[in-house]
Write a protein that holds these residues in place. Structure first.
Motif, short mmCIF file in Angstrom:
data_model
loop_
_atom_site.label_atom_id
_atom_site.label_comp_id
_atom_site.label_asym_id
_atom_site.label_seq_id
_atom_site.Cartn_x
_atom_site.Cartn_y
_atom_site.Cartn_z
N ASP A 98 -1.33 0.65 -5.15
CA ASP A 98 -0.49 -0.16 -4.26
C ASP A 98 0.24 0.72 -3.24
O ASP A 98 0.51 0.30 -2.12
N GLY A 99 0.57 1.96 -3.66
CA GLY A 99 1.21 2.90 -2.74
C GLY A 99 0.29 3.26 -1.58
O GLY A 99 0.73 3.35 -0.42
N ILE A 100 -0.99 3.48 -1.88
CA ILE A 100 -1.96 3.75 -0.82
C ILE A 100 -2.07 2.53 0.11
O ILE A 100 -2.05 2.66 1.34
N LYS A 101 -2.17 1.36 -0.49
CA LYS A 101 -2.28 0.12 0.29
C LYS A 101 -1.05 -0.07 1.17
O LYS A 101 -1.15 -0.49 2.34
N TRP A 102 0.12 0.24 0.62
CA TRP A 102 1.38 0.13 1.36
C TRP A 102 1.37 1.05 2.58
O TRP A 102 1.68 0.63 3.70
N LEU A 103 1.01 2.32 2.39
CA LEU A 103 0.97 3.25 3.52
C LEU A 103 -0.03 2.79 4.58
O LEU A 103 0.23 2.88 5.79
N GLU A 104 -1.18 2.31 4.12
CA GLU A 104 -2.18 1.82 5.08
C GLU A 104 -1.66 0.62 5.85
O GLU A 104 -1.93 0.48 7.04
N SER A 105 -0.88 -0.24 5.18
CA SER A 105 -0.32 -1.40 5.87
C SER A 105 0.68 -0.99 6.95
O SER A 105 0.90 -1.73 7.91
N LEU A 106 1.27 0.21 6.77
CA LEU A 106 2.22 0.73 7.76
C LEU A 106 1.54 1.52 8.87
O LEU A 106 2.19 1.92 9.82
N GLY A 107 0.22 1.76 8.70
CA GLY A 107 -0.52 2.44 9.75
C GLY A 107 -1.13 3.77 9.38
O GLY A 107 -1.71 4.45 10.24
N ALA A 108 -1.04 4.18 8.11
CA ALA A 108 -1.57 5.48 7.71
C ALA A 108 -3.08 5.40 7.45
O ALA A 108 -3.62 4.35 7.11
N ASN A 109 -3.74 6.54 7.61
CA ASN A 109 -5.15 6.68 7.24
C ASN A 109 -5.21 7.54 5.99
O ASN A 109 -4.81 8.70 6.01
#
Length: 588
Positions: free
Chosen positions: A237-248
């Motif tokens: 979920d942490g990875i998904k969260w960062l991706e939702s904020l714009g991270a690759n």
């Protein structure tokens, strides 16, 4: 004739700046006043400057342009093209005093003097902890009220602040430095996460139990297993969260101590820390999080019932004041740059170099101890095995994970490159010269973008053949070692040290080597927290309204942290601390 500074072209400003400096202007402020007026930089009323210096820095960029416009690829070293990102110009360029070249907080660049280098030096605004001023601020009472205060703007702090804001809380994020990022800005490895789409796409079998087992084994089974399991369960979920904020976070690598590839990082080989911090800065701005730089929290203030009442913050321009809050999140990082703390808690490390940001001075530990918080594993400090020798530059663990081999000064391998950090550090210190070399070829450089930065910093030895590299570095046995390793890699079995993953051989010139030695990297212990990220008192009861996340805490990593678990820690527990702090404020 006086010309308003904002009307000048960038070229004209730079030419005038150089001429004025050489002509004897006593400071950058005097230069701007001579060019126009104090309003060239300051808004009215003159003298009222926000601690973050936002208006002044906006004026800088309106006149000179942003960092992309100022970048100069012809320079051997371009200070306006930095992994720190789009930070305040005033981090280095001080208007009324001597400038400070912030890059050399960590590096040792040989540069010409900055403009107005002869300006008068002043004591640092935050050099002292003025107890009388702190008490006066408490006696005066709060001058401002909010729901949640977050202390420290690294990954844990940003994640906490954004999470709390999205939960509906009014949030203020205080950072003592002139720019955000903390130790997270320097992170080069990645984010360990389990059962992610990235793993599934590559057909990697992994499990939460494996993640927990690897972390517990790496921490010598001294971790708080409950916290480790939370980190594992919420990592995807942490990875998904960062991706939702714009991270690759699409690239996958394997870090020491992990049984499979689970270290997520940006595709293209970029360093994970700067990428995540840049993503979080932009997200905080989109969410209208109130981020205040140059603002050091110097006291946690309690109500009579020992619950959180707020903080005393010392602002660079605003001075000492109390800000009331229903809850506070400590996300101040560790104490890896506090020599007194290191000498006290781990005397054998007192003279060791450190890869930490200069902001990692243990402030949160001091704040928490003052109000009776409990500590756990506070005397455990992790030495990272591969810090550039005679420097403070970390050579990322993923360099070994991608394919580099580690050899002693004779060019002989002496341990599996994918072992845990504590074992690798111990093994290096047992070598006759107490340092080692990482050796790799052009294949790794093409896969690992950050390695080019080591070359830019002058840290790499380079040769067209392995034999030539051996001659340059004095590693007489290197050719034999490389031949043997290439044979192991071809067969898929490391018969010498049992390295389990050998993604690259060493066959494509040019060949490279970088000298490394152990140095202080992560302080393992800190503030004791509950599963809900509540800070615990000496009786192991939660201090109402006080939460903590990231390196300021203890218990997550035990006696040794696995590479890739720090970012996981800051994201997972940063989000949790922010959410719990917001819920506490709402229910109060």
């Amino acid at each position: 004739m006086k010309i308003k500074l904002s009307c000048l072209s960038v070229a004209a400003v730079l030419m005038s700046l150089s001429a004025t400096a050489s002509a004897g202007a006593d400071s950058l402020a005097q230069f701007h006043a001579d060019m126009g007026s104090c309003e060239s930089c300051h808004a009215k009323p003159i003298g009222k400057v926000a601690d973050s210096e936002t208006h002044e820095n906006t004026q800088c960029k309106e006149c000179h342009g942003g960092y992309e416009e100022l970048a100069n690829s012809e320079l051997e070293f371009d200070p306006h093209s930095s992994h720190l990102g789009d930070i305040n110009c005033s981090s280095c360029h001080k208007a009324h005093e001597q400038p400070v070249f912030k890059c050399n907080d960590c590096h040792s660049f040989d540069i010409e003097s900055m403009p107005f280098a002869d300006a008068k030096a002043k004591p640092a605004w935050d050099a002292e902890w003025d107890q009388d001023a702190i008490q006066k601020a408490i006696d005066k009472g709060p001058v401002e009220t909010t729901d949640v205060i977050v202390v420290g703007a690294g990954s844990a702090g940003f994640n906490a602040a954004i999470s709390a804001k999205m939960a509906g809380a009014k949030v203020i994020l205080f950072e003592k430095a002139p720019y955000s990022g903390g130790n997270s800005m320097l992170a080069a490895g990645g984010f360990n996460a389990v059962m992610t789409p990235q793993q599934q796409k590559k057909g990697i079998k992994d499990s939460i139990d494996w993640f927990v087992e690897d972390a517990m084994k790496g921490g010598r089974y001294q971790n708080d297993e409950s916290l480790v399991r939370i980190m594992a369960e919420e990592s995807a979920d942490g990875i998904k969260w960062l991706e939702s904020l714009g991270a690759n976070m699409d690239d996958l690598k394997r870090s020491g101590g992990a049984r499979v590839e689970r270290t997520h990082r940006p595709s293209g080989g970029a360093s994970v820390g700067p990428h995540i911090i840049d993503t979080l800065r932009k997200a905080a701005k989109r969410e209208n999080v109130d981020v205040r730089l140059n603002s050091r929290v110097e006291k946690l203030v309690l109500n009579d019932d020992k619950s959180i009442a707020g903080v005393v913050v010392h602002g660079k321009h605003s001075g000492y004041r109390m800000v009331a809050a229903d809850s506070v999140v400590l996300a101040t990082g560790g104490y890896g740059m506090n020599k007194e703390m290191i000498a006290y808690y781990r005397p054998t490390f007192a003279d060791m170099t450190s890869s930490n940001n200069v902001t990692a001075t243990g402030d949160g530990i001091t704040l928490a101890k003052e109000i009776g918080a409990s500590m756990t594993d506070i005397d455990w400090i992790q030495a990272h095995p591969t810090i550039g020798k005679d420097s403070r530059i970390l050579i990322s663990e993923t360099v070994r994970g991608v394919g580099a081999i580690m050899v002693n000064t004779d060019g002989q391998r002496f341990i599996s490159e994918l072992t845990t950090r504590d074992r690798a550090s111990d093994a290096i210190l047992k070598q006759k010269d107490q340092y080692a070399w990482l050796v790799f070829d052009q294949q790794l450089v093409e896969k690992k973008k950050m390695v080019r930065g080591y070359d830019h910093l002058g840290m790499l030895s380079k040769a067209n053949t392995v034999e030539e590299l051996a001659s340059i570095t004095g590693m007489k046995d290197l050719p034999t070692t490389v031949t043997a390793y290439n044979g192991y890699q071809a067969k898929g079995k490391d018969e010498a040290f049992g390295r389990e993953d050998m993604p690259l051989n060493l066959s494509k010139p040019p060949y490279y080597a970088v000298k490394v030695a152990p140095g202080i990297h992560h302080t393992m212990g800190g503030v004791a927290i509950s599963d809900e990220s509540e800070v615990l008192n000496l009786q192991s009861w939660p201090i109402p309204g006080l939460y903590a996340a990231g390196e300021v805490t203890g218990g997550v990593h035990g006696y040794n942290r696995l590479g890739g678990n720090a970012i996981a820690d800051t994201v997972v527990f940063g989000r949790r601390a922010g959410a719990h702090a917001a819920a506490f404020a709402k229910d109060k």
